[in-house]
Design a protein around this motif. Structure first.
Motif, short mmCIF file in Angstrom:
data_model
loop_
_atom_site.label_atom_id
_atom_site.label_comp_id
_atom_site.label_asym_id
_atom_site.label_seq_id
_atom_site.Cartn_x
_atom_site.Cartn_y
_atom_site.Cartn_z
N ALA A 17 11.43 0.38 18.23
CA ALA A 17 12.68 1.14 18.17
C ALA A 17 13.19 1.15 16.73
N VAL A 18 13.86 2.21 16.36
CA VAL A 18 14.52 2.34 15.07
C VAL A 18 16.00 2.57 15.33
N VAL A 19 16.86 1.79 14.68
CA VAL A 19 18.30 1.96 14.84
C VAL A 19 18.92 2.06 13.45
N THR A 20 19.62 3.15 13.18
CA THR A 20 20.34 3.26 11.91
C THR A 20 21.76 2.73 12.10
N GLY A 21 22.37 2.32 10.99
CA GLY A 21 23.70 1.71 11.07
C GLY A 21 23.67 0.44 11.88
N ALA A 22 22.62 -0.37 11.67
CA ALA A 22 22.35 -1.52 12.55
C ALA A 22 22.92 -2.83 12.04
N ALA A 23 23.68 -2.82 10.97
CA ALA A 23 24.14 -4.08 10.38
C ALA A 23 25.25 -4.75 11.19
N ARG A 24 25.96 -3.96 11.95
CA ARG A 24 27.09 -4.53 12.70
C ARG A 24 27.51 -3.56 13.80
N GLY A 25 28.51 -3.94 14.57
CA GLY A 25 29.09 -3.04 15.55
C GLY A 25 28.09 -2.55 16.59
N LEU A 26 28.19 -1.27 16.92
CA LEU A 26 27.35 -0.71 17.97
C LEU A 26 25.87 -0.76 17.60
N GLY A 27 25.52 -0.52 16.34
CA GLY A 27 24.12 -0.57 15.93
C GLY A 27 23.50 -1.93 16.20
N ALA A 28 24.22 -3.00 15.84
CA ALA A 28 23.72 -4.34 16.10
C ALA A 28 23.64 -4.61 17.60
N GLY A 29 24.64 -4.12 18.34
CA GLY A 29 24.61 -4.29 19.80
C GLY A 29 23.42 -3.60 20.43
N LEU A 30 23.11 -2.39 19.96
CA LEU A 30 21.95 -1.67 20.48
C LEU A 30 20.65 -2.39 20.13
N ALA A 31 20.58 -2.93 18.93
CA ALA A 31 19.38 -3.68 18.54
C ALA A 31 19.13 -4.83 19.50
N HIS A 32 20.18 -5.53 19.89
CA HIS A 32 20.03 -6.64 20.84
C HIS A 32 19.59 -6.13 22.21
N GLN A 33 20.17 -5.03 22.66
CA GLN A 33 19.80 -4.47 23.96
C GLN A 33 18.33 -4.05 23.98
N LEU A 34 17.87 -3.41 22.94
CA LEU A 34 16.49 -2.92 22.90
C LEU A 34 15.51 -4.08 22.73
N ALA A 35 15.88 -5.08 21.93
CA ALA A 35 15.02 -6.25 21.78
C ALA A 35 14.90 -7.00 23.11
N ALA A 36 15.99 -7.02 23.88
CA ALA A 36 15.95 -7.68 25.19
C ALA A 36 14.98 -6.98 26.14
N ARG A 37 14.68 -5.73 25.84
CA ARG A 37 13.70 -4.98 26.64
C ARG A 37 12.29 -5.14 26.10
N GLY A 38 12.13 -6.03 25.13
CA GLY A 38 10.81 -6.33 24.58
C GLY A 38 10.41 -5.47 23.40
N MET A 39 11.33 -4.70 22.86
CA MET A 39 10.99 -3.81 21.75
C MET A 39 11.06 -4.51 20.40
N ARG A 40 10.14 -4.16 19.53
CA ARG A 40 10.28 -4.50 18.11
C ARG A 40 11.32 -3.53 17.55
N VAL A 41 12.15 -4.00 16.60
CA VAL A 41 13.26 -3.18 16.15
C VAL A 41 13.28 -3.08 14.62
N ALA A 42 13.29 -1.85 14.12
CA ALA A 42 13.51 -1.59 12.70
C ALA A 42 15.00 -1.36 12.50
N LEU A 43 15.62 -2.23 11.72
CA LEU A 43 17.06 -2.19 11.47
C LEU A 43 17.31 -1.50 10.14
N LEU A 44 18.01 -0.36 10.18
CA LEU A 44 18.29 0.40 8.96
C LEU A 44 19.79 0.36 8.68
N GLY A 45 20.13 0.20 7.40
CA GLY A 45 21.54 0.19 7.02
C GLY A 45 21.70 0.01 5.54
N ARG A 46 22.96 -0.14 5.10
CA ARG A 46 23.28 -0.22 3.69
C ARG A 46 23.45 -1.65 3.20
#
Length: 303
Positions: free
Chosen positions: A12-41
């Motif tokens: 999975a790729v998530v932009t704006g992943a440093a905090r807030g909803l992006g970070a929350g989505l990263a946790h949800q997708l990782a809990a589903r077994g996904m590798r996650v590319a975290l993009l942000g500033r």
């Protein structure tokens, strides 16, 4: 036996992943077994998020409005984690204040990040999504339903992002790439905290019906959106009752105009000032504008 974890082992790729909803989505997708590319500033904050995930994660500090940097990031993420099966265009900023006195660079930056940045995200990762027959999710907002006063750039950008995603959905359907739009309401992030520090914006939000002004926890919103990812949904609503608001969309613009005429005219002693870019992400973008334009175009909203 049916595969009950269809995203397990995918990327999975998530932009704006440093905090807030992006970070929350990263946790949800990782809990589903996904590798996650975290993009942000903010690389340091992205690394902190990555360290808390139960699966492999990559950290990519990048500006979503930079075409070449995003293309390079897409190649690097695919080499490290594999081709993406899910891409979430979540990066976004907002500002508030009257359009007539808005700073042109700040106003334009909201459009660039929220709309142009989403298009660049799609363009950069579509080759990988095509190979996996994956899913692209555009994070939009109820701002796309009925444009609110004092938030012209944000509303314009989210309406544009919604239309972009719908057009992309039609184009990609023959290739097996699904495209969804997620409609969010008030979510408990630093952006919303800054909104409530400004009297006019706080007052306008307070005039909404009680269910419509409720602020929802990030974890709950991320869970609703992740369920949409599971289903490759064309539309995702957070909270789910927003689905009912779609039918009333033609009524929103006149209702918003009527409310604004009544409320704004009663605030003669309240200065209608610019908020600057809101939230932690807004402060990073304000610094970017200061470097780009040689001065701070509009002061950021501070706690």
């Amino acid at each position: 036996m049916a595969d009950i974890r269809p995203l397990d082992g995918r990327t999975a790729v998530v932009t704006g992943a440093a905090r807030g909803l992006g970070a929350g989505l990263a946790h949800q997708l990782a809990a589903r077994g996904m590798r996650v590319a975290l993009l942000g500033r903010d690389a340091a904050t992205l690394a902190e998020v990555a360290a808390t995930l139960p699966t492999e994660a990559g950290v990519y500090e990048v500006d979503v409005t930079d075409d070449r940097a995003m293309e390079r990031t897409a190649r690097e993420a695919e080499r490290a984690l594999g081709p993406p099966s899910v891409v979430v265009a979540n990066a976004g900023v907002a500002e508030g204040g009257p359009f007539a006195s808005s700073d042109p660079a700040t106003w334009r930056r909201v459009i660039e990040v929220n709309l142009v940045g989403s298009a660049i995200t799609a363009r950069s990762f579509l080759p990988g999504l095509t190979r996996t027959r994956g899913y692209f999710l555009q994070i939009a907002s109820t701002a796309a339903f009925g444009a609110a006063p004092m938030m012209s750039a944000y509303c314009a950008s989210k309406a544009g992002a919604e239309s972009f995603a719908r057009s992309l959905r039609a184009e990609q359907a023959p290739y097996g790439v699904a495209v969804g739009v997620a409609y969010l309401h008030w979510t408990d992030t630093s952006m919303i905290h800054d909104v409530d520090r400004h009297p006019v914006l706080r007052d306008l939000r307070a005039q909404m019906p009680r269910p419509a002004r409720r602020i929802h926890p990030v974890d709950q919103v991320a869970s609703w959106i992740a369920q949409g990812v599971d289903r490759r949904s064309a539309t995702v609503y957070a909270p789910p009752w927003l689905r009912l608001a779609q039918a009333a969309r033609p009524l929103f613009p006149p209702a918003v105009t009527l409310l604004s005429r009544r409320r704004l005219s009663r605030l003669p002693d309240t200065p209608l000032e610019q908020t600057g870019l809101l939230g932690h992400g807004g402060r990073i973008e304000t610094d970017h504008l200061a470097r780009t334009h040689g001065s701070d175009p509009a002061p950021p909203s501070r706690p």
